[in-house]
Design a protein around this motif. Structure first.
Motif, PDB file in Angstrom:
ATOM      1  N   VAL A  54       1.025  -1.261   0.063  1.00  0.00           N
ATOM      2  CA  VAL A  54       0.144   0.167   0.199  1.00  0.00           C
ATOM      3  C   VAL A  54       0.885   1.282   0.212  1.00  0.00           C
ATOM      4  O   VAL A  54       0.636   2.239  -0.791  1.00  0.00           O
ATOM      5  CB  VAL A  54      -0.875  -0.049   1.091  1.00  0.00           C
ATOM      6  CG1 VAL A  54      -1.792   1.378   1.283  1.00  0.00           C
ATOM      7  CG2 VAL A  54      -2.100  -1.003   1.075  1.00  0.00           C
ATOM      8  N   SER A  55       2.011   1.122   0.764  1.00  0.00           N
ATOM      9  CA  SER A  55       2.820   2.466   0.965  1.00  0.00           C
ATOM     10  C   SER A  55       3.485   2.764  -0.467  1.00  0.00           C
ATOM     11  O   SER A  55       3.600   3.740  -0.935  1.00  0.00           O
ATOM     12  CB  SER A  55       3.813   2.183   1.936  1.00  0.00           C
ATOM     13  OG  SER A  55       4.721   3.135   1.954  1.00  0.00           O
ATOM     14  N   ARG A  56       3.800   1.612  -1.318  1.00  0.00           N
ATOM     15  CA  ARG A  56       4.582   1.901  -2.199  1.00  0.00           C
ATOM     16  C   ARG A  56       3.692   2.391  -3.529  1.00  0.00           C
ATOM     17  O   ARG A  56       3.932   3.357  -4.239  1.00  0.00           O
ATOM     18  CB  ARG A  56       5.333   0.375  -2.940  1.00  0.00           C
ATOM     19  CG  ARG A  56       6.296  -0.030  -2.372  1.00  0.00           C
ATOM     20  CD  ARG A  56       7.519   0.473  -2.819  1.00  0.00           C
ATOM     21  NE  ARG A  56       8.817  -0.239  -2.272  1.00  0.00           N
ATOM     22  CZ  ARG A  56       9.427  -0.856  -3.141  1.00  0.00           C
ATOM     23  NH1 ARG A  56       9.054  -1.209  -4.258  1.00  0.00           N
ATOM     24  NH2 ARG A  56      10.693  -1.175  -2.353  1.00  0.00           N
ATOM     25  N   ARG A  57       2.301   1.909  -3.215  1.00  0.00           N
ATOM     26  CA  ARG A  57       1.177   2.420  -4.448  1.00  0.00           C
ATOM     27  C   ARG A  57       0.851   3.598  -3.965  1.00  0.00           C
ATOM     28  O   ARG A  57       0.728   4.370  -5.090  1.00  0.00           O
ATOM     29  CB  ARG A  57       0.022   1.402  -4.185  1.00  0.00           C
ATOM     30  CG  ARG A  57      -1.124   1.721  -5.111  1.00  0.00           C
ATOM     31  CD  ARG A  57      -0.895   1.699  -6.467  1.00  0.00           C
ATOM     32  NE  ARG A  57      -0.588   0.156  -6.911  1.00  0.00           N
ATOM     33  CZ  ARG A  57      -1.403  -0.532  -7.362  1.00  0.00           C
ATOM     34  NH1 ARG A  57      -2.628  -0.010  -7.644  1.00  0.00           N
ATOM     35  NH2 ARG A  57      -0.801  -1.776  -7.919  1.00  0.00           N
ATOM     36  N   LEU A  58       0.881   4.022  -2.883  1.00  0.00           N
ATOM     37  CA  LEU A  58       0.484   5.583  -2.509  1.00  0.00           C
ATOM     38  C   LEU A  58       1.601   6.435  -2.985  1.00  0.00           C
ATOM     39  O   LEU A  58       1.652   7.518  -3.432  1.00  0.00           O
ATOM     40  CB  LEU A  58       0.313   5.887  -1.121  1.00  0.00           C
ATOM     41  CG  LEU A  58      -1.032   5.042  -0.552  1.00  0.00           C
ATOM     42  CD1 LEU A  58      -1.125   5.300   0.902  1.00  0.00           C
ATOM     43  CD2 LEU A  58      -2.171   5.722  -1.163  1.00  0.00           C
ATOM     44  N   ARG A  59       2.949   5.908  -2.841  1.00  0.00           N
ATOM     45  CA  ARG A  59       4.112   6.636  -3.223  1.00  0.00           C
ATOM     46  C   ARG A  59       3.881   6.959  -4.853  1.00  0.00           C
ATOM     47  O   ARG A  59       4.523   8.098  -5.127  1.00  0.00           O
ATOM     48  CB  ARG A  59       5.313   6.147  -2.863  1.00  0.00           C
ATOM     49  CG  ARG A  59       5.555   6.201  -1.320  1.00  0.00           C
ATOM     50  CD  ARG A  59       6.633   5.394  -0.668  1.00  0.00           C
ATOM     51  NE  ARG A  59       7.030   5.325   0.605  1.00  0.00           N
ATOM     52  CZ  ARG A  59       7.515   6.111   1.245  1.00  0.00           C
ATOM     53  NH1 ARG A  59       8.301   7.250   0.789  1.00  0.00           N
ATOM     54  NH2 ARG A  59       7.589   6.176   2.793  1.00  0.00           N
ATOM     55  N   SER A  60       3.911   5.783  -5.378  1.00  0.00           N
ATOM     56  CA  SER A  60       3.885   5.812  -6.888  1.00  0.00           C
ATOM     57  C   SER A  60       2.589   6.910  -7.336  1.00  0.00           C
ATOM     58  O   SER A  60       2.953   7.482  -8.253  1.00  0.00           O
ATOM     59  CB  SER A  60       3.894   4.726  -7.501  1.00  0.00           C
ATOM     60  OG  SER A  60       2.587   3.895  -7.315  1.00  0.00           O
ATOM     61  N   ALA A  61       1.806   6.607  -6.843  1.00  0.00           N
ATOM     62  CA  ALA A  61       0.439   7.629  -7.178  1.00  0.00           C
ATOM     63  C   ALA A  61       0.680   9.106  -6.997  1.00  0.00           C
ATOM     64  O   ALA A  61       0.501  10.020  -7.745  1.00  0.00           O
ATOM     65  CB  ALA A  61      -0.892   7.387  -6.423  1.00  0.00           C
ATOM     66  N   LYS A  62       1.396   9.244  -5.733  1.00  0.00           N
ATOM     67  CA  LYS A  62       1.902  10.691  -5.416  1.00  0.00           C
ATOM     68  C   LYS A  62       2.974  11.175  -6.434  1.00  0.00           C
ATOM     69  O   LYS A  62       2.730  12.365  -6.748  1.00  0.00           O
ATOM     70  CB  LYS A  62       2.526  10.857  -4.027  1.00  0.00           C
ATOM     71  CG  LYS A  62       2.955  12.336  -3.433  1.00  0.00           C
ATOM     72  CD  LYS A  62       3.375  11.921  -2.038  1.00  0.00           C
ATOM     73  CE  LYS A  62       4.857  12.618  -1.880  1.00  0.00           C
ATOM     74  NZ  LYS A  62       5.558  12.565  -0.887  1.00  0.00           N
ATOM     75  N   ALA A  63       3.909  10.445  -6.654  1.00  0.00           N
ATOM     76  CA  ALA A  63       4.936  10.897  -7.868  1.00  0.00           C
ATOM     77  C   ALA A  63       4.385  11.141  -9.247  1.00  0.00           C
ATOM     78  O   ALA A  63       4.491  12.105  -9.734  1.00  0.00           O
ATOM     79  CB  ALA A  63       5.915   9.841  -7.944  1.00  0.00           C
ATOM     80  N   ALA A  64       3.291  10.430  -9.356  1.00  0.00           N
ATOM     81  CA  ALA A  64       2.633  10.569 -10.778  1.00  0.00           C
ATOM     82  C   ALA A  64       1.938  11.616 -10.822  1.00  0.00           C
ATOM     83  O   ALA A  64       1.636  12.589 -11.791  1.00  0.00           O
ATOM     84  CB  ALA A  64       1.817   9.020 -10.977  1.00  0.00           C
ATOM     85  N   ALA A  65       1.188  11.949  -9.676  1.00  0.00           N
ATOM     86  CA  ALA A  65       0.209  13.142  -9.519  1.00  0.00           C
ATOM     87  C   ALA A  65       1.171  14.429  -9.674  1.00  0.00           C
ATOM     88  O   ALA A  65       0.621  15.432 -10.065  1.00  0.00           O
ATOM     89  CB  ALA A  65      -0.644  13.118  -8.157  1.00  0.00           C
TER      90      ALA A  65
END
Length: 106
Positions: A54-65
Motif C-alpha cells: 500500500v505504501s509503495r502504491r501511494l508513493r507511486s500515485a503521489k509521484a505521478a500526480a
C-alpha cells in the motif's frame, strides 16, 4: 475491533511520517494488494507485507500526480487483465476466495 482511537502518528528520522489507520476495503481490493505485494516480493527478492505494498502504491500515485501539469485530469486507468472482477456471491464466499488467491491456494 470497533474500538476507534485517534490514529498514531510518528515522525521518522528520514523526514517522513508513519501513520497507523484502519481502512475498510472490498475483498477484491485486498486480493489486488496481495498480488501487488507478490510482484514487489519477486522484484525485491524478499517478503513484502500488504502495508508495504500500500505504501509503495501511494508513493507511486503521489509521484505521478506531481508530474502532471496543474489542472490536468489524470488519464483513465484501464482495468488490469490479470485481475478480474468477482461475480456477485455471499460475502463469506468472497472472503474465502480472496484469501485463497492471496495465499496462492486458489
Amino acid at each position: 475491533m470497533n474500538d476507534r482511537v485517534t490514529p498514531a502518528m510518528h515522525a521518522l528520522p528520514d523526514g517522513e511520517a508513519e501513520l497507523t489507520l484502519v481502512v475498510r476495503l472490498p475483498w477484491e481490493d485486498v486480493a489486488r494488494l496481495g498480488q501487488e505485494a507478490g510482484r514487489l516480493a519477486s522484484q525485491t527478492q524478499r517478503p513484502v507485507t500488504l502495508d508495504e505494498a500500500v505504501s509503495r502504491r501511494l508513493r507511486s500515485a503521489k509521484a505521478a500526480a506531481h508530474a502532471r501539469p496543474a489542472g490536468e485530469q489524470p488519464p483513465p486507468v484501464p482495468s488490469s487483465g490479470s485481475v478480474s472482477s468477482l461475480p456477485a456471491r455471499p460475502p463469506a464466499e468472497q472472503a474465502r476466495q480472496a484469501i485463497e488467491r492471496i495465499n496462492g491456494t486458489a
